[in-house]
Design a protein around this motif. Structure first.
Motif, PDB file in Angstrom:
ATOM      1  N   LYS A   1      -8.757   4.212   9.682  1.00  0.00           N
ATOM      2  CA  LYS A   1      -7.894   4.859  10.677  1.00  0.00           C
ATOM      3  C   LYS A   1      -8.312   4.392  12.066  1.00  0.00           C
ATOM      4  O   LYS A   1      -9.511   4.285  12.346  1.00  0.00           O
TER       5      LYS A   1
ATOM      6  N   PRO B   1       1.165   6.123   4.216  1.00  0.00           N
ATOM      7  CA  PRO B   1       0.209   7.154   4.625  1.00  0.00           C
ATOM      8  C   PRO B   1       0.902   8.497   4.788  1.00  0.00           C
ATOM      9  O   PRO B   1       2.055   8.565   5.216  1.00  0.00           O
TER      10      PRO B   1
ATOM     11  N   MET C   1       0.839  -1.193   0.000  1.00  0.00           N
ATOM     12  CA  MET C   1       0.000   0.000   0.000  1.00  0.00           C
ATOM     13  C   MET C   1       0.875   1.244   0.000  1.00  0.00           C
ATOM     14  O   MET C   1       2.055   1.203   0.302  1.00  0.00           O
TER      15      MET C   1
ATOM     16  N   TRP D   1      -3.355  12.502  12.335  1.00  0.00           N
ATOM     17  CA  TRP D   1      -3.714  11.336  11.531  1.00  0.00           C
ATOM     18  C   TRP D   1      -5.169  10.932  11.720  1.00  0.00           C
ATOM     19  O   TRP D   1      -5.932  10.821  10.776  1.00  0.00           O
TER      20      TRP D   1
ATOM     21  N   THR E   1      -6.900  -0.873   3.653  1.00  0.00           N
ATOM     22  CA  THR E   1      -6.368  -0.514   4.971  1.00  0.00           C
ATOM     23  C   THR E   1      -6.088   0.980   5.088  1.00  0.00           C
ATOM     24  O   THR E   1      -6.193   1.538   6.165  1.00  0.00           O
ATOM     25  N   ARG E   2      -5.752   1.622   3.973  1.00  0.00           N
ATOM     26  CA  ARG E   2      -5.411   3.042   4.086  1.00  0.00           C
ATOM     27  C   ARG E   2      -6.634   3.903   4.403  1.00  0.00           C
ATOM     28  O   ARG E   2      -6.498   5.066   4.746  1.00  0.00           O
ATOM     29  N   ARG E   3      -7.838   3.345   4.240  1.00  0.00           N
ATOM     30  CA  ARG E   3      -9.031   4.130   4.573  1.00  0.00           C
ATOM     31  C   ARG E   3      -9.619   3.743   5.922  1.00  0.00           C
ATOM     32  O   ARG E   3     -10.739   4.126   6.252  1.00  0.00           O
TER      33      ARG E   3
ATOM     34  N   GLY F   1      -3.577   2.194  12.098  1.00  0.00           N
ATOM     35  CA  GLY F   1      -4.530   1.521  11.227  1.00  0.00           C
ATOM     36  C   GLY F   1      -4.662   0.059  11.596  1.00  0.00           C
ATOM     37  O   GLY F   1      -4.192  -0.365  12.648  1.00  0.00           O
TER      38      GLY F   1
ATOM     39  N   GLY G   1       2.959   0.225   5.738  1.00  0.00           N
ATOM     40  CA  GLY G   1       3.291   1.562   5.257  1.00  0.00           C
ATOM     41  C   GLY G   1       3.869   2.515   6.282  1.00  0.00           C
ATOM     42  O   GLY G   1       4.289   3.617   5.940  1.00  0.00           O
ATOM     43  N   TYR G   2       3.888   2.114   7.560  1.00  0.00           N
ATOM     44  CA  TYR G   2       4.406   2.987   8.613  1.00  0.00           C
ATOM     45  C   TYR G   2       5.900   3.215   8.422  1.00  0.00           C
ATOM     46  O   TYR G   2       6.628   2.323   7.974  1.00  0.00           O
TER      47      TYR G   2
END
Lengths: 253, 199
Positions: free
Chosen positions: A245, A4, A1, A112, A241-243, B35, B115-116
């Motif tokens: 939080k 972020p 992905m 975030w 997953t990016r949507r 997340g 992604g962190y």
């Protein structure tokens, strides 16, 4: 992905400001909303939090993080504090702290787990217990901004007596166009509620959330186990997953 | 000293061990992440060290397990104010992983499955102060705590100990990571209370 991103970097150092209690609202037998007057408060976005620091007469200090419960009213901010029985800070704030007394506040913190009032995507909020607090800030900010993005809140709570903002949520469900609120009771359900008390599951999230193809923004906040479970359910239902939080909290005092 | 809040006494603290400023002790192991928890199968897991020239050093799970193992017993400090003392881990020292890596880089950017990212000076990964840890308290590191493997850098706030670590990129210039871009401190020394930018 994709990695972020979190938007603008914060430039100015965060300073401790002296805040005073101006109003106290009882939410449940164990939770209260504190309205604090914070001279110089720069404003904040829904989902951000503050650090509150207490100092004893001998110089001892204790600090904890609390989610902001509403958009700022000028220099007034709202935090909702759940009393932790063996806590160090929350029992002071709920039992001893009196109108006019000072605490120190630092913030706003967090870039975030925030919702922007110019977003148009559908929003799913899933809160467990006091995890509803930053989500309520988003519900309130939506109304204040005149934003018409469709919002759904799934609120998991032990019993009807444990619901924060109960009256306001009833009113907003009626008056705020495009806002739906569904409750999941884990210990005891109110009279006339269909279903048995249970922990939140796939059916709850599927029924009261949004399908992934509508590309909703999902915000999940609550105790660690709750957030783990709900985030896994959302990913399992196909939400990228990016949507999704998340904000997890452990014990806070 | 701050502004005294009338009637606040705090916990009895004669027996309190030394904690960094602003921290309180917890026996639990709270979780802070942005997340959903990534699930990484061990047969596809890998750890990749990339130098500033693009050279790559890769380890599979089995290769990592075949390296010399250490068992750090360390205190950990989260920027959200909790500290946990005397935690037990097992993992591979970054000294071991960096041994033989040809680099003149001064900075490192750790990146994770999911992604962190988080940045550290490379020196802070050396000298027996940092590990890729896969075992906590005698068992496999649970996914919500960063398993199968996380970075462990206990002398910095715990957000620097990247969960689900996938690799480290060595850099000649400092590049802020996820929380650092969101207003958290670039370095994060708990004893100097470097929580947010400007501290």
């Amino acid at each position: 992905m994709a990695v972020p991103t979190t938007g603008d970097r914060v430039a100015a150092p965060l300073t401790w400001r002296v805040a005073r209690l101006v109003e106290r609202r009882v939410e449940t037998p164990t939770a209260q909303t504190l309205m604090l007057e914070v001279p110089g408060w720069p404003g904040h976005r829904p989902g951000q939090h503050v650090d509150i620091r207490l100092t004893a007469a001998d110089g001892y200090q204790a600090a904890r993080s609390y989610s902001l419960a509403a958009p700022a009213e000028g220099e007034r901010i709202a935090v909702t504090v759940q009393r932790v029985p063996d806590g160090e800070v929350s029992p002071y704030l709920t039992d001893t702290y009196a109108e006019g007394d000072p605490v120190e506040v630092r913030g706003p913190i967090g870039g975030w787990f925030v919702w922007r009032a110019d977003e148009t995507a559908p929003v799913l909020l899933v809160g467990g217990g006091s995890g509803v607090v930053p989500l309520m800030a988003m519900v309130r900010a939506r109304r204040e901004a005149g934003n018409r993005a469709p919002f759904r809140l799934i609120y998991s709570v032990r019993t009807p007596d444990d619901v924060f903002y109960a009256e306001e949520l009833r009113r907003r469900t009626r008056d705020d166009q495009g806002l739906d609120v569904a409750y999941v009771y884990t210990r005891a359900a109110p009279e006339g509620w269909r279903g048995e008390p249970h922990r939140i599951g796939l059916a709850d999230v599927n029924t009261h959330g949004w399908p992934p193809d509508l590309e909703p923004l999902c915000y999940v906040c609550g105790p660690t186990g709750f957030v783990e479970a709900v985030a896994d359910l959302l990913v399992g239902l196909g939400h990228p997953t990016r949507r999704v939080k998340t904000e997890r909290f452990g014990p806070t005092g | 000293m701050g502004i005294v809040s009338p009637g606040f006494q705090g916990r009895p603290r004669t027996a309190e061990p030394a904690l960094p400023p602003g921290q309180y002790l917890t026996q639990d192991f709270p979780v802070l992440s942005a997340g959903p928890t990534p699930r990484v199968p061990l047969d596809t897991w890998e750890f990749v060290l990339t130098t500033e020239t693009g050279a790559e050093y890769r380890w599979s799970w089995d290769e990592l397990m075949g390296l010399p193992q250490e068992t750090p017993h360390v205190d950990i400090h989260c920027v959200t104010h909790w500290s946990k003392l005397g935690t037990d881990w097992q993992g591979v020292s970054l000294d071991t992983l960096l041994d033989g890596v040809d680099t003149a880089a001064r900075y490192a950017l750790a990146h994770s499955y999911g992604g962190y990212t988080t940045n550290l000076p490379l020196d802070d990964l050396r000298g027996g102060r940092a590990w890729v840890a896969h075992t906590y308290d005698g068992g496999p590191l649970p996914a919500e705590h960063g398993g199968p493997a996380r970075l462990l850098v206990p002398h910095l706030y715990f957000w620097k100990s990247a969960k689900w670590v996938r690799g480290i990129r060595l850099l000649t210039d400092d590049q802020p990571g996820f929380w650092e871009t969101a207003g958290y401190h670039d370095y994060g020394d708990p004893w100097r209370e470097q929580r947010y930018q400007g501290d």
